[in-house]
Structure formats: C-alpha cells, structure tokens
Design an enzyme around this catalytic site. Structure first.
Site, PDB file in Angstrom:
ATOM      1  N   GLY B 119       0.809  -1.213   0.000  1.00 37.60           N
ATOM      2  CA  GLY B 119       0.000   0.000   0.000  1.00 37.60           C
ATOM      3  C   GLY B 119       0.842   1.263   0.000  1.00 37.60           C
ATOM      4  O   GLY B 119       0.402   2.302  -0.494  1.00 37.60           O
ATOM      5  N   GLU B 123       8.972  -2.144  -1.298  1.00 40.53           N
ATOM      6  CA  GLU B 123       9.917  -3.116  -0.727  1.00 40.53           C
ATOM      7  C   GLU B 123       9.517  -4.554  -1.071  1.00 40.53           C
ATOM      8  O   GLU B 123       8.380  -4.967  -0.827  1.00 40.53           O
ATOM      9  CB  GLU B 123       9.997  -3.001   0.803  1.00 40.53           C
ATOM     10  CG  GLU B 123      11.073  -3.937   1.371  1.00 40.53           C
ATOM     11  CD  GLU B 123      11.079  -4.047   2.892  1.00 40.53           C
ATOM     12  OE1 GLU B 123      12.111  -4.458   3.433  1.00 40.53           O
ATOM     13  OE2 GLU B 123      10.058  -3.724   3.539  1.00 40.53           O
ATOM     14  N   GLU B 142      30.455  -4.298  12.987  1.00 37.84           N
ATOM     15  CA  GLU B 142      30.665  -3.811  14.365  1.00 37.84           C
ATOM     16  C   GLU B 142      29.523  -2.907  14.841  1.00 37.84           C
ATOM     17  O   GLU B 142      29.371  -2.711  16.032  1.00 37.84           O
ATOM     18  CB  GLU B 142      32.021  -3.098  14.500  1.00 37.84           C
ATOM     19  CG  GLU B 142      32.118  -1.781  13.750  1.00 37.84           C
ATOM     20  CD  GLU B 142      33.298  -0.926  14.234  1.00 37.84           C
ATOM     21  OE1 GLU B 142      33.454   0.173  13.712  1.00 37.84           O
ATOM     22  OE2 GLU B 142      34.037  -1.369  15.136  1.00 37.84           O
TER      23      GLU B 142
END
Lengths: 179, 179
Positions: B119, B123, B142
C-alpha cells in the site's frame, strides 16, 4: 537467553520531522548505539491496519484483487485496510470486510498482530479470521477499485507455491488460518 | 476472471521527490483513478531485501534477536537484510546469514518473493531456506547488535501461536519452510 537488553537497545537522542502525509509520516531519529557510537534511523509512521481472511461455510476464501501503485501491479490479497482514528481493530476488520467484499462476519477470531517491516516502519497489522458470513448492505467506497474473488484452499495453496500470492500479510493470514 | 484491468489500474500523472535517505526515499505521486478522478499516493522507495531461514541438520532453526528502533522493541526474526547496490539476492542471503549468525550455507533454496506492505512501499523481500550449514569466519558488522539463538520447530510453533514471533517476513518464511 544469553543476551542482556543493554547489549541491544538503542537510545533515542533526537528526532526531526521530515514529512506529514495523508497516510504516512516520516521522521529521522538520532540514536545512541550500545557501543557508544551514534547513528540515524529513518522511520515511517503508520496508523496501523487490519487484514481479514473471510472463510465461507464451504471452506473457501474470499480474496480481493487491486492495483497497488507503489509496485505498479494488480495483485491478490486478503481484504485489509488502515485503522481510522480511534477505531478498534475488530471494528476496522468488519468495516473493511464489508467495504471490500460486501459481507458481514458473525464470527471474528484474531490470529495475530504483526509488524510488516520493522526495520523502517512502526506499521502493525492485526490479522483476523472471519466466519459465519452473511451479505451486508454496505456499499463500497466510490474511490476504491477492487474486485473480490472466491478460491478453494487447493487453489490458494497453488497460488502461494507459484508466487502469485506475493503479499506478506496475505501469506501470513492464509498460513495462520491453516489454509 | 471477472475484472478488466482498465477497471483497476491507476495511471501516474506526476511525481514529487520529498526525501532521499540512507535507506529509504519518499515521493508523492498524483494518479488518475479508473473513474476519472485524481488522487495522491505516498510511496516509500526501498532497495529490497532478503530473509533467510537457517535450518540445522537436526532440523532446528537459527533466529536473531535485535532492537528495532521504529517499534522500540527487541524482537525475534529470521536473519535478514537489505540488498547492497547491484547485489544478487542469493549473494545477499549468504552475506546476511554469515554476518548475523556466523554460518555459511552450502544449500540455498528460494521459497518466495513478497511485498512487505504494497500500500505504501515497493519493498520486496526474497525468502530463502538455508541448509547444510557450516561455520564461517565472517565477522559481524561492528555496528550491528544482534544475538543468534537456536530453536526447535516445536518452540517456534509455540512462539508463533503466542505472538512472540510477530515479524511478517519471519512468519512467512517459517510457514513456507514448513516449520
């Protein structure tokens, strides 16, 4: 468990509002990492949503097909939608079910609440199974363009295996409903 | 199927860039709806990501615990991470697996690709099952603060039922892997 919370938690140092939208807001936060360094975090604020699996008395499932502008595709999903301000998730589930499929559910069971993509947004989706359906007189929103379609569990399993059902909330909902 | 694509598709009329970030970008598009009206769409651009289920030879699953700033919580997830520029999903899956768990997988099988929340974002997460694991000499980043933990399928099913596993990609990956 072998971890200490202080080994993992980030502490917020500051926050900048970047955008206030119709559906989402965006901010950038500065955080203190567990090792004493600082980092920035981009956060999309979302009001939360529901997803509903409507199951007919024959054991079939009603899915909705709609165009999703961010991905530029028409895809199949379970009925779903955003929470209105102060709206309870159960009320939202019944409202979205009626608006998108035309059905009312006499039985609504919560399956889970989940974060869609917690790396960059706080969006949570509450997932429900809707049963004992009956036709409602609710009219769909005039600016929503959706078709609803009925599928058997076997058809759904094939569309999951083929990748045709490719929406995360729909996959979770169908899996948790035991389809 | 009873729908016509032209009944559903939105046509893009214009686009405004609102934010370019480290991980996400934001734009607002103007679209033409199927009924001739116009609307705006807020779109979060994301580079895409992978999620990996590492399964040991005993049939257990390695999960990672980490703090997620957008939701302000430490949660359990499958190992996952963003694609680097031009990185192939398979390579990303092996990299993230090594960085987050210390293991290399001799066998990687794709389970699906899915949209996390179509929506408002493009991604996509590519989901893999990783098997035939061996210890790698890869050092974790790290600035990543993550602990890895091994769970049996029975423990995982309990944590799904209780809602403790509440991350969409993890739920999809675990379901599709048959856990």
């Amino acid at each position: 468990m072998s971890f200490s919370e202080t080994d993992l938690i980030e502490k917020q140092l500051g926050s900048t509002r970047l955008f206030e939208g119709k559906i989402i807001n965006l901010r950038r936060d500065e955080v203190l990492l567990p090792n004493g360094k600082t980092a920035t975090r981009e956060v999309v604020e979302h009001p939360g949503a529901v997803a509903v699996i409507p199951r007919t008395k024959e054991g079939n499932v009603i899915l909705v097909r709609q165009f999703r502008h961010p991905i530029g595709k028409i895809i199949l999903e379970v009925p779903a939608g955003k929470l209105d301000p102060d709206e309870k998730p159960e009320a939202c589930a019944l409202r979205e079910l009626a608006e998108e499929t035309g059905f009312f559910a006499n039985r609504l069971r919560k399956l889970t609440s989940m974060y869609t993509t917690p790396g960059f947004t706080n969006e949570v989706i509450h997932v429900y199974l809707a049963e004992d359906l009956e036709e409602s007189d609710k009219q769909p929103d005039e600016d929503e363009f959706i078709t609803s379609e009925v599928y058997s569990p076997e058809q759904i399993r094939q569309m999951i295996a083929s990748g045709e059902i490719c929406d995360a909330k729909s996959l979770v909902a169908l899996c948790l409903a035991g389809i």
